[in-house]
Scaffold this motif. Structure first.
Motif, PDB file in Angstrom:
ATOM      1  N   PHE A 130      31.933  -0.769 -36.577  1.00  0.00           N
ATOM      2  CA  PHE A 130      30.834  -2.081 -36.745  1.00  0.00           C
ATOM      3  C   PHE A 130      31.144  -2.738 -38.038  1.00  0.00           C
ATOM      4  O   PHE A 130      31.175  -4.130 -38.149  1.00  0.00           O
ATOM      5  N   VAL A 131      31.476  -2.239 -38.932  1.00  0.00           N
ATOM      6  CA  VAL A 131      31.744  -2.548 -40.322  1.00  0.00           C
ATOM      7  C   VAL A 131      32.912  -3.131 -40.369  1.00  0.00           C
ATOM      8  O   VAL A 131      33.003  -4.473 -40.745  1.00  0.00           O
ATOM      9  N   ILE A 296      21.159 -10.976 -31.869  1.00  0.00           N
ATOM     10  CA  ILE A 296      19.974 -11.616 -31.434  1.00  0.00           C
ATOM     11  C   ILE A 296      18.758 -10.771 -31.070  1.00  0.00           C
ATOM     12  O   ILE A 296      17.943 -11.126 -31.371  1.00  0.00           O
ATOM     13  N   VAL A 297      19.032  -9.697 -30.339  1.00  0.00           N
ATOM     14  CA  VAL A 297      17.975  -8.820 -30.214  1.00  0.00           C
ATOM     15  C   VAL A 297      17.259  -8.373 -31.297  1.00  0.00           C
ATOM     16  O   VAL A 297      16.001  -8.245 -31.242  1.00  0.00           O
ATOM     17  N   ARG A 298      18.057  -7.860 -32.183  1.00  0.00           N
ATOM     18  CA  ARG A 298      17.407  -7.361 -33.406  1.00  0.00           C
ATOM     19  C   ARG A 298      16.784  -8.551 -34.327  1.00  0.00           C
ATOM     20  O   ARG A 298      15.590  -8.225 -34.663  1.00  0.00           O
ATOM     21  N   VAL A 299      17.152  -9.655 -34.310  1.00  0.00           N
ATOM     22  CA  VAL A 299      16.533 -10.546 -35.293  1.00  0.00           C
ATOM     23  C   VAL A 299      15.145 -11.249 -34.325  1.00  0.00           C
ATOM     24  O   VAL A 299      14.166 -11.353 -34.895  1.00  0.00           O
ATOM     25  N   GLY A 345      27.088 -10.865 -40.233  1.00  0.00           N
ATOM     26  CA  GLY A 345      26.317  -9.756 -41.155  1.00  0.00           C
ATOM     27  C   GLY A 345      25.552  -8.967 -40.581  1.00  0.00           C
ATOM     28  O   GLY A 345      25.457  -7.778 -41.051  1.00  0.00           O
ATOM     29  N   ILE A 346      24.734  -9.033 -39.607  1.00  0.00           N
ATOM     30  CA  ILE A 346      23.880  -8.351 -38.903  1.00  0.00           C
ATOM     31  C   ILE A 346      24.827  -7.151 -38.334  1.00  0.00           C
ATOM     32  O   ILE A 346      24.246  -6.000 -38.318  1.00  0.00           O
ATOM     33  N   SER A 350      24.376  -3.383 -39.256  1.00  0.00           N
ATOM     34  CA  SER A 350      24.087  -2.257 -38.492  1.00  0.00           C
ATOM     35  C   SER A 350      25.103  -1.057 -38.303  1.00  0.00           C
ATOM     36  O   SER A 350      24.485   0.085 -38.161  1.00  0.00           O
ATOM     37  N   GLY A 351      26.248  -1.408 -38.555  1.00  0.00           N
ATOM     38  CA  GLY A 351      27.097  -0.208 -38.687  1.00  0.00           C
ATOM     39  C   GLY A 351      26.803   0.674 -39.935  1.00  0.00           C
ATOM     40  O   GLY A 351      26.898   1.767 -40.081  1.00  0.00           O
TER      41      GLY A 351
END
Length: 446
Positions: A130-131, A296-299, A345-346, A350-351
């Motif tokens: 993810f990073v 988007i789910v996270r934000v 960036g999210i 997350s990674g």
């Protein structure tokens, strides 16, 4: 939620599918396609995205997953088409997709691909991946804020519009409270950026008079062919896409406190692979579970499957309305790039959160560190070295996501599942290479 809000949040998910808006045009530029041919690829992408997203959200995977075209397949299509033609590129994608669909059959022990989840979905693999993905996406994030050379407003004017778009997304997220302003912050940011660009004369609605109102995606629009080298390239793209999807299943499932077991993982992968076969038959770019939509789910804090299902329904409708599809695809690129930058960036962060679960002993460092730096280093390979490689191989080694997933899987298997077992037992407090620090992160899914 009420129908209106479900539609609004679904539209936000659709706008975040940057691959639909960017990849057909990039393929068109690389292969010198006509606008009509690019339109056919766009329709195929809408159809593929919609059908798979509906199935994943409703009956099969049952998670708020949104599918979309992935860069791995964009690179594979360009490399294959330059050597064998678009018909062979899409035909080879269909063959490779069938291979992976058979490997993930959700029938008891038949689903072999999903059984590698315990290895591939390890936090050190997907956290690092993810990073890497976030860093690679950064190359199409900020650079897209300036627009295309020669286009109206290229440079500082469009940079101003892009900056205002990001500020609008941030303002809605930070100051929007718990209502629709915060939950649809990406949508409002894109809307504000588009209005600003139009008011400054930097964007206008494209001329759609020559485009029919209704038109179904065309079956095999570029013909059909198969080549072994192209199939091999597509197999690698499916490996990267499937591995990334498994990570998204685990990540979003964990946010909602749900267990995504092997059988459930195989259902999702089978749907994705077989759906990509059908979509490729209509000129669509192969899909993965989109990290941007997980962002988007996270934000937004909204994990409703009806929202993502709504995004899928919208995508299917757009696949049969070329005017609307091309109009939406004609949104100002700098505005979409700016809004997506926040999501990129999210993904990276997350990674980093996943990597917080890893105990960083020397062995784990030797898994993640080389894979991370080598994968990102492929962005800076000397031009003369890349030019000397066969196009198919060059398309692989210059893609950090594909290099990263291959290195991470190989190194994790060799080091943690091989060498680690041959070494003397570690002290009790460091014996487990992954600590149990997996408290639910992010919003609760409904």
């Amino acid at each position: 939620m009420p129908t209106g809000r479900t539609a609004l949040f679904g539209a936000q998910h659709l706008l975040a599918l940057t691959g639909i808006w960017l990849f057909p045009g990039i393929i068109g530029q690389a292969l010198s396609l006509t606008p009509g041919q690019v339109g056919l690829i766009t329709q195929g992408c809408f159809l593929m995205t919609g059908v798979i997203t509906i199935l994943q959200s409703s009956r099969l995977l049952r998670l708020p997953i949104v599918q979309g075209p992935t860069a791995a397949f964009m690179v594979a299509i360009i490399a294959s088409a330059q050597n064998f033609g678009l018909g062979t590129a899409f035909g080879s994608m269909m063959v490779a997709g069938l291979v992976f669909a058979l490997l993930s059959l959700p029938l008891r022990r038949c689903g072999l691909f999903g059984r590698v989840a315990a290895v591939a979905a390890h936090p050190i693999v997907f956290g690092t991946l993810f990073v890497i993905i976030g860093a690679q996406l950064a190359t199409i994030g900020l650079s897209g804020w300036f627009g295309q050379p020669g286009a109206p407003g290229h440079g500082w004017p469009l940079l101003l519009v892009s900056g205002c778009t990001v500020l609008a997304v941030m303002a809605c997220t930070i100051l929007g409270g718990r209502g629709v302003l915060r939950r649809a912050s990406i949508f409002w940011g894109i809307l504000a950026g588009t209005v600003l660009a139009a008011s400054l004369g930097l964007w206008e609605i494209p001329d759609l008079s020559a485009v029919p109102m209704l038109g179904a995606p065309e079956l095999l629009p570029f013909g059909f062919g198969v080549d072994a080298a192209a199939v091999g390239l597509m197999l690698l793209a499916f490996l990267q896409a499937g591995t990334e999807s498994m990570g998204m299943y685990q990540l979003i499932g964990r946010w909602g406190g749900e267990q995504v077991d092997v059988e459930r993982t195989n259902r999702g992968l089978f749907t994705e692979f077989l759906g990509s076969v059908v979509g490729a038959a209509c000129g669509g770019i192969g899909t993965t579970s989109y990290p941007e939509n997980a962002g988007i789910v996270r934000v937004s804090g909204i994990g409703s499957r009806f929202v993502t299902m709504g995004a899928g329904i919208m995508a299917v409708v757009l696949a049969f309305i070329p005017k609307v599809g091309l109009l939406v695809a004609g949104l100002p690129g700098p505005v979409l790039a700016a809004a997506s930058t926040v999501l990129f960036g999210i993904i990276a962060l997350s990674g980093i959160q996943l990597l917080g679960e890893v105990v960083w002993d020397e062995l784990n460092l030797m898994v993640a560190a080389p894979a991370f730096i080598i994968a990102l280093g492929t962005l800076f390979l000397p031009d003369e070295i890349v030019a000397a490689l066969p196009p198919a191989l060059a398309g692989i080694v210059t893609n950090p996501m594909m290099v990263g997933v291959a290195l991470l899987l190989v190194l994790h298997l060799v080091v943690n599942h091989g060498i680690r077992r041959l070494l003397p037992p570690a002290p009790a407090d460091a014996a487990d290479p992954v600590q149990d620090r997996r408290a639910p992160v992010g919003p609760t899914l409904s």
